[in-house]
Design a protein around this motif. Structure first.
Motif, PDB file in Angstrom:
ATOM      1  N   UNK A  11       0.812  -1.223   0.000  1.00  0.00           N
ATOM      2  CA  UNK A  11       0.000   0.000   0.000  1.00  0.00           C
ATOM      3  C   UNK A  11       0.842   1.268   0.000  1.00  0.00           C
ATOM      4  N   UNK A  12       1.989   1.231   0.649  1.00  0.00           N
ATOM      5  CA  UNK A  12       2.696   2.483   0.934  1.00  0.00           C
ATOM      6  C   UNK A  12       4.059   2.637   0.266  1.00  0.00           C
ATOM      7  N   UNK A  13       4.641   1.525  -0.209  1.00  0.00           N
ATOM      8  CA  UNK A  13       6.018   1.580  -0.701  1.00  0.00           C
ATOM      9  C   UNK A  13       6.105   1.026  -2.115  1.00  0.00           C
ATOM     10  N   UNK A  14       6.762   1.785  -3.013  1.00  0.00           N
ATOM     11  CA  UNK A  14       7.057   1.280  -4.354  1.00  0.00           C
ATOM     12  C   UNK A  14       8.558   1.053  -4.472  1.00  0.00           C
ATOM     13  N   UNK A  15       8.962   0.039  -5.242  1.00  0.00           N
ATOM     14  CA  UNK A  15      10.400  -0.227  -5.383  1.00  0.00           C
ATOM     15  C   UNK A  15      10.695  -0.609  -6.828  1.00  0.00           C
ATOM     16  N   UNK A  16      11.728   0.001  -7.403  1.00  0.00           N
ATOM     17  CA  UNK A  16      12.171  -0.345  -8.753  1.00  0.00           C
ATOM     18  C   UNK A  16      13.596  -0.871  -8.669  1.00  0.00           C
ATOM     19  N   UNK A  17      13.803  -2.065  -9.214  1.00  0.00           N
ATOM     20  CA  UNK A  17      15.109  -2.728  -9.169  1.00  0.00           C
ATOM     21  C   UNK A  17      15.859  -2.493 -10.484  1.00  0.00           C
ATOM     22  N   UNK A  39       1.983   4.890  -3.945  1.00  0.00           N
ATOM     23  CA  UNK A  39       2.724   4.724  -2.690  1.00  0.00           C
ATOM     24  C   UNK A  39       3.133   6.068  -2.085  1.00  0.00           C
ATOM     25  N   UNK A  40       3.327   6.074  -0.777  1.00  0.00           N
ATOM     26  CA  UNK A  40       3.828   7.280  -0.123  1.00  0.00           C
ATOM     27  C   UNK A  40       5.236   7.593  -0.598  1.00  0.00           C
ATOM     28  N   UNK A  41       5.981   6.544  -0.932  1.00  0.00           N
ATOM     29  CA  UNK A  41       7.370   6.757  -1.339  1.00  0.00           C
ATOM     30  C   UNK A  41       7.778   5.707  -2.370  1.00  0.00           C
ATOM     31  N   UNK A  42       8.555   6.167  -3.358  1.00  0.00           N
ATOM     32  CA  UNK A  42       9.058   5.277  -4.401  1.00  0.00           C
ATOM     33  C   UNK A  42      10.586   5.211  -4.277  1.00  0.00           C
ATOM     34  N   UNK A  43      11.108   3.988  -4.151  1.00  0.00           N
ATOM     35  CA  UNK A  43      12.550   3.769  -4.121  1.00  0.00           C
ATOM     36  C   UNK A  43      12.986   3.200  -5.465  1.00  0.00           C
ATOM     37  N   UNK A  44      14.142   3.636  -5.962  1.00  0.00           N
ATOM     38  CA  UNK A  44      14.659   3.085  -7.217  1.00  0.00           C
ATOM     39  C   UNK A  44      16.158   2.830  -7.044  1.00  0.00           C
ATOM     40  N   UNK A  45      16.577   1.581  -7.242  1.00  0.00           N
ATOM     41  CA  UNK A  45      17.989   1.203  -7.070  1.00  0.00           C
ATOM     42  C   UNK A  45      18.646   1.052  -8.441  1.00  0.00           C
ATOM     43  N   UNK A  46      19.382   2.068  -8.858  1.00  0.00           N
ATOM     44  CA  UNK A  46      20.032   2.097 -10.176  1.00  0.00           C
ATOM     45  C   UNK A  46      19.070   1.635 -11.275  1.00  0.00           C
ATOM     46  N   UNK A  47      17.940   2.348 -11.420  1.00  0.00           N
ATOM     47  CA  UNK A  47      16.895   1.876 -12.347  1.00  0.00           C
ATOM     48  C   UNK A  47      17.332   1.871 -13.802  1.00  0.00           C
ATOM     49  N   UNK A  48      18.401   2.604 -14.138  1.00  0.00           N
ATOM     50  CA  UNK A  48      18.838   2.641 -15.531  1.00  0.00           C
ATOM     51  C   UNK A  48      20.084   1.778 -15.760  1.00  0.00           C
ATOM     52  N   UNK A  49      20.497   1.050 -14.728  1.00  0.00           N
ATOM     53  CA  UNK A  49      21.748   0.288 -14.780  1.00  0.00           C
ATOM     54  C   UNK A  49      21.809  -0.785 -15.862  1.00  0.00           C
ATOM     55  N   UNK A  50      20.641  -1.322 -16.245  1.00  0.00           N
ATOM     56  CA  UNK A  50      20.630  -2.364 -17.272  1.00  0.00           C
ATOM     57  C   UNK A  50      20.107  -1.860 -18.614  1.00  0.00           C
TER      58      UNK A  50
END
Ligand SMILES: Nc1ncnc2c1ncn2[C@@H]1O[C@H](COP(=O)(O)OP(=O)(O)O)[C@@H](O)[C@H]1O
Ligand SMILES: [Mg+2]
Length: 239
Positions: free
Chosen positions: A100-106, A175-186
């Protein structure tokens, strides 16, 4: 939002501080050696802010992001998202909260290979038991240029398209917050630029709070605030 702490004192997180991390630490033990991957990090992110994190490979950026998003447990320290202590939650409670609250992009997209683009995008909604709003879904896939790719499997999509599906999946529950960990790395340079432009456009449109780890200084400098990781130590750069 009041929450009882282990020591009994009440912690009140101001509404606008969507993410608060306090003394966040992760130590890995390997035989006699212990590595402090993250060493007492403090961070407060306000609603709507775009914060970037840069640093050398192995400096602890992914470990930090995973702990902030509840994908990994800290050795010590606290994380509050939307005023809620996420470390104290049990697994079932957190699974619903996260969707509900957190988005994550790998970096590696992490789409489910047997599901179509549309099914991947709607998965967090199913898990969170949220209502399907076709208007928002359509707006999102249109913004991300995915309208004519919805029935494709990930293997039938380019890297750039797969990452855009991952962005839509991360945003479907607002989501309240979106995290992205090197989303353009690949991604190749063109798809990388396209993805960042789209991320920033969706962010502007939705007022989305964004915390992004990147190798690319020019992308990092687009953020409101820039943080660096050096051997597990998080510091803010004055812009
Ligand atoms: N599961 C693990 N077990 C042991 N050490 C780990 C583990 N994950 C990460 N590390 C170590 O923690 C440090 C930080 O890793 P990481 O957070 O992946 O860095 P970055 O994302 O900045 O490249 C590195 O020294 C890495 O080898
Ligand atoms: Mg990493």
């Amino acid at each position: 939002m009041k929450k009882k702490h282990a020591f009994g004192q009440k912690v009140t997180i101001p509404e606008e501080n969507v993410l608060v991390a306090q003394a966040l630490t992760k130590t890995y033990f390997q035989g006699d050696v212990h590595i402090k991957a993250v060493d007492s990090a403090y961070l407060t992110v306000k609603r709507g802010e775009f914060v970037s994190v840069i640093g050398a490979s192995g400096s602890g950026k992914s470990t930090l992001l995973h702990m902030l998003a509840g994908l990994d447990r800290p050795t010590s320290g606290r994380v509050y998202i939307a005023g809620q202590d996420i470390i104290d939650m049990d697994d079932d409670e957190f699974s619903v909260f996260r969707n509900r609250h957190i988005g994550f992009i790998f970096q590696s997209f992490n789409l489910l290979p047997v599901l179509t683009a549309k099914e991947n995008i709607l998965m967090p909604q199913k898990i969170a038991g949220k209502t399907y709003y076709p208007n928002y879904f359509n707006e999102l896939v249109e913004m991300l240029g995915l309208s004519d790719r919805l029935h494709h499997l990930p293997s039938e999509l380019s890297g750039g398209q797969q990452q855009r599906v991952a962005v839509a999946r991360a945003l479907i529950n607002k989501p309240d917050i979106l995290f992205a960990d090197e989303p353009t790395g690949n991604l190749d340079q063109t798809s990388a630029k396209e993805l960042i432009d789209l991320l920033l456009a969706t962010r502007a449109d939705l007022g989305q709070t964004l915390v992004m780890v990147t190798h690319d200084n020019s992308i990092a400098m687009l953020a409101d605030r820039v943080l660096t990781m050096t051997n597990g130590v998080l510091e803010e750069i004055k812009k």
